[in-house]
Design an enzyme around this catalytic site. Structure first.
Site, short mmCIF file in Angstrom:
data_model
loop_
_atom_site.label_atom_id
_atom_site.label_comp_id
_atom_site.label_asym_id
_atom_site.label_seq_id
_atom_site.Cartn_x
_atom_site.Cartn_y
_atom_site.Cartn_z
N ASN A 1 -0.50 9.07 2.50
CA ASN A 1 -0.50 8.00 1.51
C ASN A 1 -1.57 6.99 1.91
OD1 ASN A 1 0.04 5.60 0.13
ND2 ASN A 1 2.25 5.88 0.14
N HIS B 1 -0.24 8.19 -7.88
CA HIS B 1 -0.39 7.68 -6.51
C HIS B 1 0.29 8.65 -5.55
CE1 HIS B 1 -0.15 5.41 -2.93
NE2 HIS B 1 1.12 5.09 -3.07
N CYS C 1 -0.41 -0.48 -3.63
CA CYS C 1 -0.78 0.90 -3.98
C CYS C 1 -1.18 1.06 -5.44
CB CYS C 1 0.36 1.87 -3.65
SG CYS C 1 0.79 1.87 -1.91
#
Ligand code: UT7
Length: 349
Positions: free
Chosen positions: A296, A266, A123
């Site tokens: 996500n 993020h 990520c």
């Protein structure tokens, strides 16, 4: 000349400046109610624990490179045309283990024989990609780089895992970085990057690599081909490392927290975004959030959030942004930039 990020940071070498931004989400939307129809979960649980209402998911036959090409071509359009001399794809879900996805994407973007490679930092991959691209530009290896974050976690999630199915979505976002100067709006950097490999097992796909091979005759547990995450420990690590890394990069940039207009973190979980704001002592409304609509999306999450905020008019030209990410590895990374003047996000479909 902006004295905060002076040419001391780039040693008089070219800086990487945002010239374009583009995104693409697969058309198919999976709502929380859709998940609740097949798994033991509910819209209320998912919204309360994650802030997510829906996510986009690819149809079978589609792969990460397809999303990356769509986002990359939109970023090039946003930057004024198909002109770039390097392509980086940050992804945890490459089309195949070998070769990398980026050369295929570069070829399909019509960019010719340019250098192209993948960045594997889960990520945090997009922020790592920005750092690598900045280095290529600073060293004169490239003058215009497409940095793409693209992931299709739906291809590695355990269909029976209600937790990860609720959290992750598919998508891609890209920026074009051009050679410029550190004092102009859009210049990216400095960076703070880090990792802790001793906690690799917190986020992992155990099989399919050289440790647990997919060799005929040596079967592995089918579950080991799926993405596995220790959510609670990851949650704590995400808050701690994004806040710490944010402070480090601000100190390197010579910016105070009060000078930051928006934090684009993020998009892991709305509660993580709120906790990072609290840890930094920031009002929650300074954290950009689009997680409700996309979930996500791993390496795609920061460019998707940037493009959404830009299109919504939240990011005024010159606004001071802090980007911070955290992910498997463990990895984390942060950077700063002032939002460029005259750059419009091209989104799709
Ligand atoms: O992208 C970077 C890496 N990823 C992240 O940053 C994600 C970080 N972690 C998280 O966002 C959260 O830990 C999750 C959203 C993954 C989980 O939320 P949580 O509040 O930490 O829940 P939990 O794992 O502690 O589970 C609490 C309860 C459990 O039931 P019991 O043991 O209390 O009976 C779970 O089985 O919630 C249950 N649960 C669910 N219930 C309904 C877990 N997932 C679900 C679900 N629907 N989808």
């Amino acid at each position: 000349m902006d004295e905060d990020i002076s040419s001391r940071e780039t040693g008089g070498r070219p800086a990487a400046v945002v010239a374009g931004i583009g995104t693409w989400l697969p058309p198919r939307v999976v709502t929380n109610d859709d998940l609740a129809a097949e798994l033991d979960t509910s819209d209320a649980w998912i919204r309360t624990r994650t802030g997510i209402a829906r996510r986009h998911v690819i149809d079978s036959g589609m792969a990460t490179s397809d999303l990356a090409v769509e986002a990359g071509s939109r970023a090039l359009k946003s930057a004024g045309g198909p002109d770039a001399d390097a392509v980086l794809v940050a992804t945890t879900t490459p089309d195949r283990p070998c070769p990398a996805t980026a050369p295929d994407v570069a070829s399909r973007l019509g960019l010719g024989a340019v250098p192209a490679f993948d960045v594997a930092a889960v990520c945090s991959g997009f922020v790592y990609g920005l750092a690598v691209a900045s280095g290529l530009i600073a060293d004169g290896i490239a003058r215009r780089v497409v940095v793409i974050g693209a992931d299709t976690y739906s291809t590695i999630l355990d269909p029976g895992d209600r937790t990860t199915r609720a959290v992750f979505g598919d998508g891609a976002g890209a920026v074009v970085l051009r050679a410029g100067t550190a004092d102009e709006p859009g210049a990216v950097g400095p960076f703070d990057l880090g990792s802790d490999g001793s906690l690799a097992e917190l986020i992992t796909v155990p099989a399919g690599g050289s440790r647990q091979r997919s060799t005929p005759g040596a079967p592995v547990d089918p579950g080991d081909h799926y993405f596995q995450m220790q959510g609670k420990r990851v949650f704590r690590g995400a808050v701690e490392h994004m806040a710490q890394s944010a402070r480090s990069v601000l100190s390197r940039a010579g910016w105070s927290l009060e000078q930051v207009d928006h934090v684009v973190a993020h998009q892991a979980n709305q509660r993580i975004l709120d906790a990072v704001a609290e840890e930094l002592g920031l009002a929650r409304d300074r954290m950009v959030s689009n997680i409700e609509h996309v979930g996500n999306t791993s390496a795609a999450s920061i460019p998707l959030a940037l493009a959404d905020a830009a299109r919504a008019g939240v990011l005024r030209p010159g606004a001071r942004l802090l980007l911070t990410a955290f992910g498997g590895g463990l990895t984390w990374g942060s950077t700063v930039l002032r939002w460029p003047i005259g750059v419009s996000a091209v989104t799709g479909p």
